[in-house]
Design an enzyme around this catalytic site. Structure first.
Site, PDB file in Angstrom:
ATOM      1  N   CYS A  98       0.691  -1.336   0.175  1.00 18.39           N
ATOM      2  CA  CYS A  98       0.245   0.000  -0.054  1.00 18.39           C
ATOM      3  C   CYS A  98       0.867   1.340   0.259  1.00 18.39           C
ATOM      4  CB  CYS A  98      -1.038   0.106   1.165  1.00 18.39           C
ATOM      5  SG  CYS A  98      -2.041  -1.480   1.353  1.00 18.39           S
TER       6      CYS A  98
ATOM      7  N   HIS B 243      -4.350   6.470   6.240  1.00 16.27           N
ATOM      8  CA  HIS B 243      -4.478   5.230   5.490  1.00 16.27           C
ATOM      9  C   HIS B 243      -5.957   4.900   5.348  1.00 16.27           C
ATOM     10  CE1 HIS B 243      -2.819   2.049   3.089  1.00 16.27           C
ATOM     11  NE2 HIS B 243      -3.450   1.190   4.007  1.00 16.27           N
TER      12      HIS B 243
ATOM     13  N   HIS C  53      -9.794   1.330  -1.743  1.00 13.64           N
ATOM     14  CA  HIS C  53      -8.420   1.343  -1.538  1.00 13.64           C
ATOM     15  C   HIS C  53      -7.754   0.792  -2.907  1.00 13.64           C
ATOM     16  CE1 HIS C  53      -4.444   0.523   0.000  1.00 13.64           C
ATOM     17  NE2 HIS C  53      -4.675  -0.307   0.897  1.00 13.64           N
TER      18      HIS C  53
END
Length: 638
Positions: free
Chosen positions: A282, A438, A476
């Protein structure tokens, strides 16, 4: 004296729409914007999604001609908005209710002692013939097979996915139709569009930039975190033989995770500059951003393009994350909301950062940032959307599960907050900073990331730092998520609105809140309220990254201490033309009159085309040579 890395262009595409000119950001805070800007957003989305088109001064919905934009939007506004953000996966990607699978089984004779017989095309008979098979030719094309015993077989079937929501690009947007895509995987199609959008958004022709710097002073750092996993990339390579198809010559090379950088170098820029993709789950975008920032600060790089392009919305990737317990399944969302009379939940609210949640929502995105050193930006009259003076990346150390979070994020956030305070001061850090978290919407993330943010904030005596999380709207996008965070944060300084993660109704009881203000609603702070931001990422495997972002106004205040009045006046005069060019592109994009940059086979060079001496290398098409008079940093040792 270190050079300041400034953002001079940005662009791309994500579930909220086109990134340049803050269009994706505007979609998220749509309800708080003036009507004139709302109209621009809607018309842009109408063009992107092929819901409407502009021709000879008029807007059309199919064959229906409308007299004004307002008349068109009366017909399509609700439809266009519904084609964006997190929603049920549209069949244009695949049918979530009918995903192809195979079931393994054994076919047995009807009675003991009998055999199984069938007719088959001769070319379909296995090369490695099973011992119990007896084959008899019936014609030139057909054969009879008799099997004494059972037949192991795969039976084609379909199933409904338990995960049906995703942050999909606007429905109807097809980057493959905008250039000669030649069976490129979706992520690379998005790369061509996204990188082109960023370059055009800068308002400065790439040729102008290329003529100003040496070829080896350009850098491209870009990747995705998984690779191209659809049927035109690694996905096709891995399953072709199992479904009776052939592997193509493109499956393997176009599947590599660094291929977005390769495409930009080869087909968009024609760059021979620095490369060196970093990949870290990520945090991939921030890892590549760090390379660019360090190169610019050191003077090695004068202009860099940082990017990412992830298209992970495939049945296989979704199933992989689902079996980890990472994704929000429909049944879990229904149970979370105590809904018993519906078959499906509200998919638009599947991602709920820092609230009572059940998993993240996967998304797709292509994001690209054009960065220059401050001297080049001033020289060329570039727009300055902000600056990124530092990025920190650290690992987690020892752990049990490789996908579990660890301690590395405390280091990245701590270092980043300390660095930001050095620039904007204690008052600026405490009262004029926001955190772009995040915020994945998993129960584990809400606890672990909130503890990181809270502990760091308290360590710096902060009491109320706003925290937001944009995955609530776009999902995401894996390795490209940092680019989404960066570009959506820039919109805060354009419109003064800090987006809240409105899909979360209330903060979960196990979330750490000391020192923080979780932004559950969009809030107007004003364009100049925030001086900086901290962008955070926590990735599988211990890949943690935090970027320091400085506001455009604060960045200009810093540059006023480096440049004299005459230089800045000259810069402002050049800036006018740059802004005009960027605005021209913006309007062209809204009206569907712009195309991606794609140079296939253009100005291809070989070693025979170069002029090389002991001092420099000259290349056709490049105004400046590559200087071979390199410094020896270890002169004291020789």
């Amino acid at each position: 004296m270190a050079r300041l890395p400034v953002i001079v262009g940005f662009g791309g595409i994500n579930p909220a729409g086109r990134t340049s000119s803050h269009q994706a950001y505007r979609r998220i805070v749509f309800d708080l914007l003036p009507k004139s800007i709302q109209q621009e957003v809607l018309l842009d989305l109408a063009t992107l999604t092929n819901t409407a088109h502009f021709h000879h001064g008029h807007w059309y919905k199919g064959d229906i001609k409308t007299n004004t934009p307002e008349e068109l939007l009366e017909l399509i506004s609700e439809d266009v908005l519904a084609k964006t953000l997190i929603r049920r996966i549209h069949p244009s990607l695949f049918d979530v209710d009918k995903v192809s699978i195979h079931k393994s089984t054994s076919l047995l004779p009807n009675s003991e002692g009998e055999s199984i017989s069938f007719t088959i095309k001769t070319r379909s008979i296995p090369d490695d013939l099973p011992s119990q098979w007896q084959v008899k030719a019936l014609s030139d094309n057909l054969s009879e097979v008799v099997i004494n015993g059972s037949l192991e077989a795969f039976i084609k079937d379909s199933k409904s996915l338990s995960v049906k929501a995703a942050g999909q690009l606007p429905t109807g947007f097809d980057p493959a139709k905008l250039y000669q895509s030649r069976n490129h995987p979706r992520g690379l199609q998005m790369t061509v569009y996204g990188a082109s959008d960023a370059l055009s958004n800068s308002g400065i022709p790439w040729q102008t930039i290329r003529d100003t710097v040496a070829p080896d002073q350009v850098a491209v750092y870009a990747a995705n975190s998984i690779g191209q996993m659809d049927d035109l990339g690694f996905g096709g390579m891995l399953k072709s033989a199992l479904i009776g198809k052939r592997t193509t010559s493109k499956h393997l090379p176009l599947g590599y995770a660094q291929m977005p950088a390769d495409f930009v170098n080869a087909y968009v820029l024609g760059s021979v500059g620095s490369i060196g993709t970093s990949i870290g789950a990520c945090a991939t975008y921030f890892f590549n951003l760090e390379k660019a920032i360090e190169g610019i600060k050191s003077g090695k790089t004068r202009v860099a393009i940082v990017g990412g392009s992830d298209a992970p919305i495939t049945p296989e990737v979704i199933e992989g994350f689902r079996t980890m317990g990472a994704l929000a399944e429909d049944s879990a969302l229904l149970a979370l909301d105590a809904i018993k009379d519906l078959k499906e939940p509200d998919h638009t609210r599947s991602c709920r950062p820092f609230g009572n949640n059940v998993g993240f929502t996967i998304g797709e995105s292509s994001q690209w940032t054009l960065i220059m050193d401050d001297a080049l930006a001033i020289e060329l009259g570039a727009q300055i959307f902000g600056s990124v003076p530092a990025v920190y990346a650290y690992a987690d150390g020892h752990k049990k599960s490789i996908s579990a979070p660890g301690i590395g994020n405390y280091l990245t956030m701590g270092k980043a907050m300390a660095y930001l305070q050095k620039i904007i001061g204690e008052e600026g850090l405490k009262n004029h900073t926001f955190i772009q978290a995040h915020g994945t919407s998993t129960p584990q993330n809400r606890i672990t990331e909130s503890h990181v943010l809270s502990q760091v904030a308290k360590s710096f005596n902060a009491v109320n730092i706003p925290v937001t999380a944009m995955k609530a709207f776009i999902g995401h996008s894996q390795g490209t998520a940092g680019g989404d965070q960066l570009h959506l944060s820039l919109g805060v300084w354009e419109h003064g609105i800090l987006p809240g993660f409105t899909t979360t109704e209330s903060i979960a009881d196990d979330v750490y809140t000391d020192g923080l203000k979780f932004q559950l609603k969009h809030e107007v702070y004003g364009k100049d309220h925030f001086q900086g931001a901290l962008l955070n990422s926590k990735g599988f495997g211990g890949n943690n990254g935090t970027a320091v972002l400085i506001s455009p106004r604060k960045t200009m205040e810093m540059l006023e201490k480096r440049y004299d009045k005459a230089t800045l006046e000259s810069y402002q005069a050049k800036l006018v033309k740059t802004v005009e060019a960027a605005q021209d592109y913006h309007q062209a994009a809204i009206h569907g009159e712009s195309l991606p940059i794609y140079h296939f086979g253009k100005d291809v060079l070989s070693g025979y085309d170069l002029e090389m001496s002991a001092n420099e290398i000259k290349m056709p098409g490049y105004l400046n040579p590559v200087d071979l008079n390199v410094d020896n940093e270890f002169s004291d040792l020789v």
